[in-house]
Design an enzyme around this catalytic site. Structure first.
Site, PDB file in Angstrom:
ATOM      1  N   LEU A  81       0.788  -1.225   0.000  1.00 11.55           N
ATOM      2  CA  LEU A  81       0.000   0.000   0.000  1.00 11.55           C
ATOM      3  C   LEU A  81       0.825   1.283   0.000  1.00 11.55           C
ATOM      4  O   LEU A  81       0.276   2.377   0.087  1.00 11.55           O
ATOM      5  CB  LEU A  81      -1.018   0.012   1.156  1.00 11.55           C
ATOM      6  N   CYS A  82       2.157   1.178  -0.079  1.00 19.63           N
ATOM      7  CA  CYS A  82       2.990   2.374  -0.242  1.00 19.63           C
ATOM      8  C   CYS A  82       2.941   2.819  -1.703  1.00 19.63           C
ATOM      9  O   CYS A  82       2.962   1.988  -2.601  1.00 19.63           O
ATOM     10  CB  CYS A  82       4.450   2.090   0.133  1.00 19.63           C
ATOM     11  N   HIS A  83       2.902   4.127  -1.893  1.00 21.93           N
ATOM     12  CA  HIS A  83       2.904   4.676  -3.244  1.00 21.93           C
ATOM     13  C   HIS A  83       4.319   4.692  -3.808  1.00 21.93           C
ATOM     14  O   HIS A  83       5.254   5.037  -3.081  1.00 21.93           O
ATOM     15  CB  HIS A  83       2.371   6.114  -3.230  1.00 21.93           C
ATOM     16  N   MET A 119       8.373   6.137   4.976  1.00 23.46           N
ATOM     17  CA  MET A 119       8.623   4.705   4.811  1.00 23.46           C
ATOM     18  C   MET A 119       9.906   4.461   4.022  1.00 23.46           C
ATOM     19  O   MET A 119      10.637   3.505   4.292  1.00 23.46           O
ATOM     20  CB  MET A 119       7.432   4.015   4.139  1.00 23.46           C
ATOM     21  N   GLU A 120      10.210   5.325   3.068  1.00 25.03           N
ATOM     22  CA  GLU A 120      11.442   5.180   2.304  1.00 25.03           C
ATOM     23  C   GLU A 120      12.664   5.378   3.200  1.00 25.03           C
ATOM     24  O   GLU A 120      13.647   4.640   3.097  1.00 25.03           O
ATOM     25  CB  GLU A 120      11.452   6.169   1.133  1.00 25.03           C
ATOM     26  N   ASP A 134      24.831  -8.632   7.600  1.00 24.82           N
ATOM     27  CA  ASP A 134      25.190  -9.701   6.680  1.00 24.82           C
ATOM     28  C   ASP A 134      26.669  -9.663   6.312  1.00 24.82           C
ATOM     29  O   ASP A 134      27.333 -10.701   6.268  1.00 24.82           O
ATOM     30  CB  ASP A 134      24.341  -9.608   5.406  1.00 24.82           C
TER      31      ASP A 134
END
EC number: 4.6.1.17
Length: 167
Positions: A81-83, A119-120, A134
Site C-alpha cells: 500500500l505504499c505509493h 517509509m522510504e 550480513d
C-alpha cells in the site's frame, strides 16, 4: 513519547473493510523530507575490524550504504500500500560510534510528491543495518539492530514532525 491521535480514520480500508491504497490523486505535490535512524551494536573487536576494513566479505560500510539507497527506491515493492514515489535525494550515512560500540545509521529522503517519504527513509536504514549485519556476521553473529525510528519529516497535510534524538 507522543500521544496517538485517536481521531484518525482508517485510510487504508475501504467502506467494506478491505485493504486499499490511499487515493492521493487530489493532493498537491509538495516538497517532503524524512530522516530516519537506527543503530547496530557489536563487540569492540567487530567494530575495530569493520573500521579497519578487515571484514571477510569486503567493504561492509560501502555495501551497506548502497543497499540502503537501493532499498529506499524499492519501498513501494516491499511495503504493501505504499505509493511509488519519484525520489529526488537519498542519503545514507553510517557513523562510527565507539560508545556503543557500533554504527549509527541515518537516512534522509526527499521528494516532491503528493505523499511523504517516511517509509522510504525507514526502509533505507533498516536494509542498511541488515546489510551491515550480513557483511560482518562472519565476525560476530550477536550484533544487534536497534532503535529503528523516524527522526523528522517535513511537508504534507499533517505538518512537520521532529523527535528529540535518543541515544
Amino acid at each position: 513519547m507522543q500521544e496517538v491521535n485517536q481521531n484518525l480514520s482508517l485510510t487504508h480500508l475501504n467502506d467494506q473493510g478491505d485493504a486499499q491504497m490511499v487515493d492521493v490523486s487530489g493532493k498537491s505535490q509538495t516538497l517532503r523530507e524524512a530522516i530516519a535512524a537506527c543503530q547496530v551494536r557489536m563487540t569492540l573487536a567487530t567494530f575495530t575490524a569493520i573500521a579497519a576494513g578487515n571484514a571477510p566479505k569486503g567493504d561492509v560500510l560501502g555495501t551497506a550504504k548502497i543497499a540502503g539507497i537501493m532499498a529506499a527506491k524499492q519501498t513501494s515493492n516491499l511495503i504493501p500500500l505504499c505509493h511509488p514515489l519519484p525520489l529526488g535525494k537519498i542519503e545514507v550515512n553510517l557513523i562510527p560510534d565507539a560508545e556503543l560500540p557500533g554504527y549509527q545509521i541515518r537516512a534522509t529522503v526527499v521528494t516532491k510528491a503528493e505523499t511523504g517519504v517516511e517509509m522510504e527513509a525507514l526502509t533505507a536504514v533498516s536494509v542498511a543495518a541488515l546489510t551491515l549485519y550480513d557483511m560482518a556476521k562472519a565476525l560476530e553473529k550477536s550484533m544487534q539492530i536497534e532503535n529503528i525510528r523516524l527522526l523528522s519529516k517535513t511537508g504534507g497535510k499533517s505538518g512537520d514532525y521532529s523527535v528529540k534524538e535518543l541515544k
